[in-house]
Design an enzyme around this catalytic site. Structure first.
Site, mmCIF file in Angstrom:
data_model
loop_
_atom_site.group_PDB
_atom_site.id
_atom_site.type_symbol
_atom_site.label_atom_id
_atom_site.label_comp_id
_atom_site.label_asym_id
_atom_site.label_seq_id
_atom_site.Cartn_x
_atom_site.Cartn_y
_atom_site.Cartn_z
ATOM 1 N N CYS A 49 13.042 10.969 1.852
ATOM 2 C CA CYS A 49 12.174 10.365 2.855
ATOM 3 C C CYS A 49 12.973 9.557 3.875
ATOM 4 C CB CYS A 49 11.122 9.494 2.199
ATOM 5 S SG CYS A 49 11.802 8.130 1.237
ATOM 6 N N ARG A 51 16.483 10.310 4.632
ATOM 7 C CA ARG A 51 17.665 10.997 5.161
ATOM 8 C C ARG A 51 17.528 12.503 5.045
ATOM 9 N NH1 ARG A 51 22.055 8.728 3.663
ATOM 10 N NH2 ARG A 51 21.052 6.966 2.651
ATOM 11 N N SER A 108 21.442 3.546 0.646
ATOM 12 C CA SER A 108 19.983 3.682 0.523
ATOM 13 C C SER A 108 19.261 2.551 1.247
ATOM 14 C CB SER A 108 19.582 3.661 -0.949
ATOM 15 O OG SER A 108 20.102 4.773 -1.625
ATOM 16 N N PRO A 114 17.405 3.845 -7.976
ATOM 17 C CA PRO A 114 17.880 4.869 -8.904
ATOM 18 C C PRO A 114 17.512 6.300 -8.524
ATOM 19 C CG PRO A 114 15.901 3.826 -9.769
ATOM 20 C CD PRO A 114 16.213 3.135 -8.470
ATOM 21 N N GLN A 115 16.565 6.501 -7.614
ATOM 22 C CA GLN A 115 16.070 7.850 -7.338
ATOM 23 C C GLN A 115 17.105 8.768 -6.692
ATOM 24 O OE1 GLN A 115 14.230 5.146 -6.663
ATOM 25 N NE2 GLN A 115 12.473 5.397 -8.040
ATOM 26 N N GLY A 188 -0.985 10.717 -3.424
ATOM 27 C CA GLY A 188 0.191 11.488 -3.812
ATOM 28 C C GLY A 188 0.570 11.119 -5.234
ATOM 29 N N ALA A 189 1.175 12.079 -5.948
ATOM 30 C CA ALA A 189 1.523 11.835 -7.356
ATOM 31 C C ALA A 189 2.957 12.252 -7.646
ATOM 32 C CB ALA A 189 0.557 12.589 -8.265
ATOM 33 N N MET A 192 7.899 8.861 -6.403
ATOM 34 C CA MET A 192 7.723 7.487 -5.928
ATOM 35 C C MET A 192 6.351 6.946 -6.310
ATOM 36 S SD MET A 192 9.750 7.038 -2.340
ATOM 37 C CE MET A 192 8.785 8.179 -1.408
#
Length: 493
Positions: A49, A51, A108, A114-115, A188-189, A192
């Site tokens: 989301c 980059r 980030s 951590p994502q 959304g699921a 994130m």
């Protein structure tokens, strides 16, 4: 080495990032376009989301600069000319350092989140599936994942599990003071949304999960004790909840201005807080103009994050040291990998030149030599080759840790025409065709093989044993061009 071309929250505003946002389903097609470029051999696309970046390895014979230009051209085609001024192009060591910083979450929006490692692994796997991943990027990406893990295990950069989702929930807590009893919607699921749902549940909020896939909505709602709903119920949901966090992968606005205008009327003056952590954005930014509606997007979150980064400065500095250490180590590995075929090629070129001269002598004034003499002369040629190249090769190997090594290797290839030498069975073995046949009677064009060793040395293999008589004068004459060439190489050192 590699190139890195793309844009992020640091180089482009959200309006530009939206233009280049690439859905997961579109990645194989983009990877195909990239490796179709004459200058690009390998590619990995990291699309999150915040980059969209392409890491690419140049095709053999192409420069880093040519590969970088080709990637930028493809991205400009995808996102339009408006993205071109915002594309950051990095080559060689800078590209590797950037990749490692991204993997370590130092680049980030939320340092330490951590994502990014999971997203990087997904990008690697996608490139592997479409065969856009080759040996250079494979090695670079594996090293990047290792750097990311080192940064997280050897520093406290990820302490507290800070992420975009956690910042969004922190913001919700700042707005309401206490989330217990508040009603929150997750639009959304995905990954994130899952993280935000767990944090909201922990804070005591009532949760409603909306998703296009009923199964995913039900699964996440079940995990956090929430209520699943379909996307068709979004208007009813927005009327009910205090806050909504949107994180879908929709290319268009899921929450439009008209929708919020109707919702606002039904809410009868109650404020609505929307946190949009998706790119492209899920919420029409114009809803900010409506009274009682408060919208925060990822750039707003980045400003909040910046204010809270001071406490992590020391850990980030240590992670930067790890990145620098790994960047240098990888550069050494790359240069050593480039040196081996160069050294092997140098031996092949040298011996081929020497043998060609010797063959002419053996076919002329030395044709009276017997088998034993010819064999002895062949042994002398090999010994002379090894002794003459020992000094230059030793100095070349010593350049593995030198920033000038790449230019020296390229110079060696140009001076000795090593580009023309074919590699058989990998970089450790080279073959060069002899212009006039070999002294043992092998046909014209037969190859002399030179096998490299892991330490950079080489072993010469003649096509077959040949009886050669020892004639020091003839050998010295044959070695003349070789000595001249080696003197040139010595000057490079």
């Amino acid at each position: 080495m590699i190139v890195a071309v793309g844009l992020s929250h640091k180089t482009a505003p959200i309006e530009v990032r939206e233009r280049l946002a690439i859905a997961q389903a579109a990645l194989p097609e983009l990877l195909g376009k990239l490796v179709e470029q004459p200058a690009v051999a390998e590619a990995v696309v990291l699309s999150t989301c915040n980059r969209v970046e392409v890491y690419a390895a140049p095709r053999r014979g192409s420069s880093l600069e040519a590969a970088s230009r080709a990637v930028a051209s493809v991205l400009a085609t995808v996102g339009g000319e408006a993205v071109a001024p915002h594309l950051a192009q990095r080559e060689g060591r800078e590209a590797m350092r950037h990749l490692f910083r991204v993997a370590a979450s130092l680049d980030s929006l939320v340092v330490g989140e951590p994502q990014i490692l999971g997203q990087l692994k997904d990008a690697i796997e996608t490139a592997r599936e479409v065969k856009a991943l080759g040996p250079t990027l494979d090695k670079a990406m594996l090293r990047a994942v290792r750097v990311g893990k080192r940064a997280r295990t050897e520093t406290a950069i990820g302490a507290g599990q800070v992420s975009v989702s956690s910042v969004a929930v922190d913001l919700a807590q700042e707005i309401f003071g206490e989330l217990s009893g508040r009603k929150a919607a997750l639009i959304g699921a995905g990954e994130m949304a899952e993280a935000a749902a767990r944090l909201l549940a922990k804070a005591g909020a009532q949760i409603v999960v909306l998703n296009r896939s009923p199964a995913r909505a039900e699964a996440l709602a079940a995990e956090v004790g929430g209520e699943p709903r379909g996307m068709t119920e979004i208007e009813r949901t927005l009327v009910e909840v205090d806050i909504a966090i949107a994180s879908t992968s929709s290319p268009t606005h899921v929450i439009t201005h008209d929708l919020v205008r109707r919702v606002r009327k039904a809410r009868r003056g109650r404020s609505l807080f929307l946190i949009d952590i998706a790119v492209p954005r899920d919420v029409d930014p114009e809803v900010n103009d409506l009274d009682g509606v408060y919208l925060y997007d990822v750039d707003d979150l980045s400003r909040i994050v910046a204010e809270s980064l001071e406490g992590r400065a020391t850990e980030a500095e240590r992670a930067e040291e790890i990145v620098e250490e790994e960047t240098i180590a990888f550069e050494h590995w790359t240069l050593e990998r480039a040196l081996t075929p160069t050294i092997v090629g140098l031996f092949a070129r040298t011996r081929a030149t020497l043998m060609a001269e010797l063959d002419r002598s053996l076919a002329g004034r030395l044709k009276h030599l017997g088998a034993a003499e010819r064999e002895a002369l062949g042994v002398m040629v090999d010994a002379a080759t090894n002794k003459l190249l020992h000094g230059p090769v030793t100095r070349l190997k010593a350049l593995a840790g030198d920033a000038r090594a790449e230019s020296y290797v390229e110079a060696m290839h140009e001076l000795f025409d090593l580009h023309a030498i074919s590699l058989e069975g990998g970089p450790g073995e080279a073959a060069i065709a002899l212009p006039g046949g070999t002294s043992n009677g092998a046909p014209e064009g037969a190859a002399v093989k030179v096998k490299g060793k892991s330490n950079g040395a080489a072993r010469v293999e003649a096509p077959s044993a040949a009886p050669v008589a020892s004639k020091a004068g003839a050998l010295a004459a044959a070695a003349g061009p070789l000595v001249t060439a080696l003197e040139e190489a010595k000057d490079l050192g």
